[in-house]
Design a protein around this motif. Sequence first.
Motif, PDB file in Angstrom:
ATOM      1  N   ASP A  85       0.823  -1.211   0.000  1.00  0.00           N
ATOM      2  CA  ASP A  85       0.000   0.000   0.000  1.00  0.00           C
ATOM      3  C   ASP A  85       0.858   1.263   0.000  1.00  0.00           C
ATOM      4  O   ASP A  85       0.541   2.242  -0.686  1.00  0.00           O
ATOM      5  CB  ASP A  85      -0.929   0.004   1.211  1.00  0.00           C
ATOM      6  CG  ASP A  85      -2.010  -1.072   1.128  1.00  0.00           C
ATOM      7  OD1 ASP A  85      -2.155  -1.680   0.048  1.00  0.00           O
ATOM      8  OD2 ASP A  85      -2.688  -1.314   2.142  1.00  0.00           O
ATOM      9  N   CYS A  86       1.955   1.245   0.752  1.00  0.00           N
ATOM     10  CA  CYS A  86       2.839   2.420   0.810  1.00  0.00           C
ATOM     11  C   CYS A  86       3.532   2.646  -0.532  1.00  0.00           C
ATOM     12  O   CYS A  86       3.634   3.784  -1.010  1.00  0.00           O
ATOM     13  CB  CYS A  86       3.866   2.249   1.919  1.00  0.00           C
ATOM     14  SG  CYS A  86       3.191   2.403   3.591  1.00  0.00           S
ATOM     15  N   LEU A  87       4.008   1.575  -1.147  1.00  0.00           N
ATOM     16  CA  LEU A  87       4.669   1.705  -2.443  1.00  0.00           C
ATOM     17  C   LEU A  87       3.694   2.161  -3.514  1.00  0.00           C
ATOM     18  O   LEU A  87       4.010   3.012  -4.351  1.00  0.00           O
ATOM     19  CB  LEU A  87       5.310   0.373  -2.840  1.00  0.00           C
ATOM     20  CG  LEU A  87       6.543  -0.052  -2.031  1.00  0.00           C
ATOM     21  CD1 LEU A  87       6.905  -1.506  -2.335  1.00  0.00           C
ATOM     22  CD2 LEU A  87       7.730   0.858  -2.307  1.00  0.00           C
ATOM     23  N   LYS A  88       2.481   1.629  -3.507  1.00  0.00           N
ATOM     24  CA  LYS A  88       1.479   2.059  -4.473  1.00  0.00           C
ATOM     25  C   LYS A  88       1.124   3.526  -4.299  1.00  0.00           C
ATOM     26  O   LYS A  88       0.736   4.210  -5.261  1.00  0.00           O
ATOM     27  CB  LYS A  88       0.227   1.192  -4.356  1.00  0.00           C
ATOM     28  CG  LYS A  88       0.364  -0.183  -4.982  1.00  0.00           C
ATOM     29  CD  LYS A  88      -0.955  -0.931  -4.964  1.00  0.00           C
ATOM     30  CE  LYS A  88      -0.858  -2.243  -5.733  1.00  0.00           C
ATOM     31  NZ  LYS A  88      -2.147  -2.973  -5.751  1.00  0.00           N
ATOM     32  N   ALA A 106       7.119 -11.019  -2.483  1.00  0.00           N
ATOM     33  CA  ALA A 106       8.374 -10.278  -2.641  1.00  0.00           C
ATOM     34  C   ALA A 106       8.513  -9.766  -4.063  1.00  0.00           C
ATOM     35  O   ALA A 106       8.903  -8.612  -4.293  1.00  0.00           O
ATOM     36  CB  ALA A 106       9.553 -11.174  -2.276  1.00  0.00           C
ATOM     37  N   ASP A 107       8.185 -10.611  -5.032  1.00  0.00           N
ATOM     38  CA  ASP A 107       8.278 -10.206  -6.435  1.00  0.00           C
ATOM     39  C   ASP A 107       7.360  -9.028  -6.733  1.00  0.00           C
ATOM     40  O   ASP A 107       7.730  -8.107  -7.478  1.00  0.00           O
ATOM     41  CB  ASP A 107       7.928 -11.384  -7.346  1.00  0.00           C
ATOM     42  CG  ASP A 107       8.967 -12.493  -7.303  1.00  0.00           C
ATOM     43  OD1 ASP A 107      10.131 -12.190  -6.960  1.00  0.00           O
ATOM     44  OD2 ASP A 107       8.615 -13.649  -7.598  1.00  0.00           O
ATOM     45  N   GLU A 108       6.168  -9.043  -6.165  1.00  0.00           N
ATOM     46  CA  GLU A 108       5.231  -7.951  -6.418  1.00  0.00           C
ATOM     47  C   GLU A 108       5.742  -6.643  -5.828  1.00  0.00           C
ATOM     48  O   GLU A 108       5.657  -5.585  -6.466  1.00  0.00           O
ATOM     49  CB  GLU A 108       3.850  -8.280  -5.852  1.00  0.00           C
ATOM     50  CG  GLU A 108       2.814  -7.202  -6.161  1.00  0.00           C
ATOM     51  CD  GLU A 108       1.408  -7.586  -5.745  1.00  0.00           C
ATOM     52  OE1 GLU A 108       0.551  -6.680  -5.688  1.00  0.00           O
ATOM     53  OE2 GLU A 108       1.167  -8.783  -5.481  1.00  0.00           O
ATOM     54  N   LEU A 109       6.290  -6.688  -4.618  1.00  0.00           N
ATOM     55  CA  LEU A 109       6.823  -5.468  -3.999  1.00  0.00           C
ATOM     56  C   LEU A 109       7.972  -4.899  -4.828  1.00  0.00           C
ATOM     57  O   LEU A 109       8.057  -3.681  -5.047  1.00  0.00           O
ATOM     58  CB  LEU A 109       7.298  -5.766  -2.580  1.00  0.00           C
ATOM     59  CG  LEU A 109       6.223  -6.153  -1.556  1.00  0.00           C
ATOM     60  CD1 LEU A 109       6.860  -6.445  -0.204  1.00  0.00           C
ATOM     61  CD2 LEU A 109       5.164  -5.073  -1.424  1.00  0.00           C
ATOM     62  N   ILE A 110       8.853  -5.770  -5.285  1.00  0.00           N
ATOM     63  CA  ILE A 110       9.988  -5.329  -6.097  1.00  0.00           C
ATOM     64  C   ILE A 110       9.502  -4.676  -7.385  1.00  0.00           C
ATOM     65  O   ILE A 110      10.007  -3.622  -7.798  1.00  0.00           O
ATOM     66  CB  ILE A 110      10.923  -6.519  -6.397  1.00  0.00           C
ATOM     67  CG1 ILE A 110      11.593  -7.002  -5.102  1.00  0.00           C
ATOM     68  CG2 ILE A 110      11.981  -6.139  -7.432  1.00  0.00           C
ATOM     69  CD1 ILE A 110      12.339  -8.322  -5.254  1.00  0.00           C
ATOM     70  N   GLU A 111       8.496  -5.272  -8.014  1.00  0.00           N
ATOM     71  CA  GLU A 111       7.972  -4.742  -9.271  1.00  0.00           C
ATOM     72  C   GLU A 111       7.290  -3.388  -9.073  1.00  0.00           C
ATOM     73  O   GLU A 111       7.473  -2.467  -9.879  1.00  0.00           O
ATOM     74  CB  GLU A 111       6.987  -5.740  -9.879  1.00  0.00           C
ATOM     75  CG  GLU A 111       6.344  -5.272 -11.177  1.00  0.00           C
ATOM     76  CD  GLU A 111       7.343  -4.934 -12.256  1.00  0.00           C
ATOM     77  OE1 GLU A 111       7.048  -4.022 -13.064  1.00  0.00           O
ATOM     78  OE2 GLU A 111       8.417  -5.556 -12.293  1.00  0.00           O
ATOM     79  N   ILE A 112       6.522  -3.245  -8.000  1.00  0.00           N
ATOM     80  CA  ILE A 112       5.853  -1.958  -7.739  1.00  0.00           C
ATOM     81  C   ILE A 112       6.884  -0.855  -7.518  1.00  0.00           C
ATOM     82  O   ILE A 112       6.754   0.261  -8.044  1.00  0.00           O
ATOM     83  CB  ILE A 112       4.921  -2.061  -6.517  1.00  0.00           C
ATOM     84  CG1 ILE A 112       3.779  -3.043  -6.791  1.00  0.00           C
ATOM     85  CG2 ILE A 112       4.343  -0.689  -6.158  1.00  0.00           C
ATOM     86  CD1 ILE A 112       2.951  -3.365  -5.555  1.00  0.00           C
ATOM     87  N   ARG A 115       8.477   0.027 -10.852  1.00  0.00           N
ATOM     88  CA  ARG A 115       7.534   0.715 -11.734  1.00  0.00           C
ATOM     89  C   ARG A 115       7.330   2.173 -11.322  1.00  0.00           C
ATOM     90  O   ARG A 115       7.182   3.058 -12.158  1.00  0.00           O
ATOM     91  CB  ARG A 115       6.206  -0.034 -11.729  1.00  0.00           C
ATOM     92  CG  ARG A 115       5.195   0.472 -12.751  1.00  0.00           C
ATOM     93  CD  ARG A 115       4.055  -0.497 -12.918  1.00  0.00           C
ATOM     94  NE  ARG A 115       3.323  -0.728 -11.682  1.00  0.00           N
ATOM     95  CZ  ARG A 115       3.216  -1.907 -11.082  1.00  0.00           C
ATOM     96  NH1 ARG A 115       3.824  -2.965 -11.592  1.00  0.00           N
ATOM     97  NH2 ARG A 115       2.513  -2.038  -9.978  1.00  0.00           N
ATOM     98  N   ASN A 116       7.344   2.435 -10.016  1.00  0.00           N
ATOM     99  CA  ASN A 116       7.124   3.783  -9.510  1.00  0.00           C
ATOM    100  C   ASN A 116       8.424   4.535  -9.220  1.00  0.00           C
ATOM    101  O   ASN A 116       8.384   5.643  -8.673  1.00  0.00           O
ATOM    102  CB  ASN A 116       6.278   3.728  -8.231  1.00  0.00           C
ATOM    103  CG  ASN A 116       4.864   3.247  -8.490  1.00  0.00           C
ATOM    104  OD1 ASN A 116       4.392   3.285  -9.628  1.00  0.00           O
ATOM    105  ND2 ASN A 116       4.180   2.794  -7.456  1.00  0.00           N
ATOM    106  N   ASN A 117       9.577   3.917  -9.583  1.00  0.00           N
ATOM    107  CA  ASN A 117      10.884   4.550  -9.393  1.00  0.00           C
ATOM    108  C   ASN A 117      11.102   4.958  -7.930  1.00  0.00           C
ATOM    109  O   ASN A 117      11.486   6.092  -7.617  1.00  0.00           O
ATOM    110  CB  ASN A 117      11.037   5.770 -10.301  1.00  0.00           C
ATOM    111  CG  ASN A 117      12.483   6.235 -10.403  1.00  0.00           C
ATOM    112  OD1 ASN A 117      13.423   5.446 -10.265  1.00  0.00           O
ATOM    113  ND2 ASN A 117      12.674   7.524 -10.627  1.00  0.00           N
ATOM    114  N   LEU A 118      10.858   4.004  -7.039  1.00  0.00           N
ATOM    115  CA  LEU A 118      10.948   4.271  -5.607  1.00  0.00           C
ATOM    116  C   LEU A 118      12.111   3.517  -4.974  1.00  0.00           C
ATOM    117  O   LEU A 118      12.507   2.449  -5.437  1.00  0.00           O
ATOM    118  CB  LEU A 118       9.650   3.833  -4.921  1.00  0.00           C
ATOM    119  CG  LEU A 118       8.388   4.609  -5.313  1.00  0.00           C
ATOM    120  CD1 LEU A 118       7.148   3.885  -4.817  1.00  0.00           C
ATOM    121  CD2 LEU A 118       8.443   6.036  -4.771  1.00  0.00           C
ATOM    122  N   LYS A 119      12.654   4.089  -3.901  1.00  0.00           N
ATOM    123  CA  LYS A 119      13.657   3.390  -3.108  1.00  0.00           C
ATOM    124  C   LYS A 119      12.931   2.371  -2.223  1.00  0.00           C
ATOM    125  O   LYS A 119      11.969   2.692  -1.539  1.00  0.00           O
ATOM    126  CB  LYS A 119      14.429   4.361  -2.214  1.00  0.00           C
ATOM    127  CG  LYS A 119      15.058   5.539  -2.939  1.00  0.00           C
ATOM    128  CD  LYS A 119      16.115   5.123  -3.919  1.00  0.00           C
ATOM    129  CE  LYS A 119      16.727   6.336  -4.607  1.00  0.00           C
ATOM    130  NZ  LYS A 119      17.611   5.955  -5.722  1.00  0.00           N
TER     131      LYS A 119
END
Length: 361
Positions: A85-88, A106-112, A115-119
């Motif tokens: 939720d925080c990454l989205k 884990a894969d989904e968090l890495i992809e989000i 995709r959003n260019n986040l640390k």
Amino acid sequence: MQQLEVAVIGTGWCGGIRAETLARCSLVDKLHICEIRPDRLAEVKALTNAATATLDHRDIVGNERITVVYISTTPESNHFPIARDCLKAGKHVLLEKPIALELFEADELIEIAKRNNLKFTIGYSQRFNTRLAYAKKKIADGTLGKPVSVMVSRHLSRGLGKKIASRGRLSPAAMESTHDLDFVFWLLEPARPVRVYSQGAYGYMKDVNGSYDIMWSTVTMDNGVLVSIGGGWNLPPSYPNYCATTVEITGTEGSLFLDDTQRANWLNTMKDGTQYPMSTMPGEWVDHVYAGQMAPETLHFLECVLRDTPPMVSPESARRVMETYLAADLSAESGEPVTLPLNNQALSAVQDLYRKFRTPV
């Protein structure tokens, strides 16, 4: 000077350390905290002078002014949904280990994050241990020659083990050796693990949550280096959350033995007997200075966001660690070595294993 609004979700032991560290940092404009226990929330708010304090993490997610979030909540099943939720919401995230309970999470968090260019990083604070940083330096500069073997032995007090066990059936490999797997893989980069063999022994913790007291895992790297990691949590009480670690590294041109047992810090009183202060894995505040790794790690992530530089721990490396300790749990249960990366048959066996183990106690 640029400042950021930051938040800490979960202000227990580790989250409290991060909140206090951020409250003292000049890079922080406003600190926001979230905690589900009203008494602890009030305590940390008073300690840190937080701008806002909430019982609901959705207030943090929905606050557009907050750009950096430290997620220190338990139980570990909360990690994935809150981090997602925080990454989205476009926030940079430091998440305590483990990165998730399932590899697909884990894969989904890495992809989000990509995709959003986040640390996005995971709280493997042992990379900020000065002894381990020295080991990394001596391997990188060739002092030890070609690495041959790495051995790590880590023991925690049973008080801390019982606290962790109260959250469910989590193994020493998943909850303690995970730190050692991370920093050993870091020391040996770019080598990768290809096989794991693990065994566990029962004792005090079996009646608490059915877990092993200790697990030893042998990991073979793709360059032939042999890694042996032991993690246990059955030491008698000696100091709150006491941790004793030894590290042995051998190479073709030298060896390096590290003593991180804190035996140099010896407090002996009539009331409590022998204690070893400043001996916890995360560390602790000692008035105006910090003894340990978690405070430097907390500030490092903030600086990475401001400078747009990569965090010390990549989420991909945390996923690799996760896959390895999943293999260790599977190996200890089956009595057979497990090959990495996990194939579909092994992943299915892991799912069967955790259907039994992940029932809260």
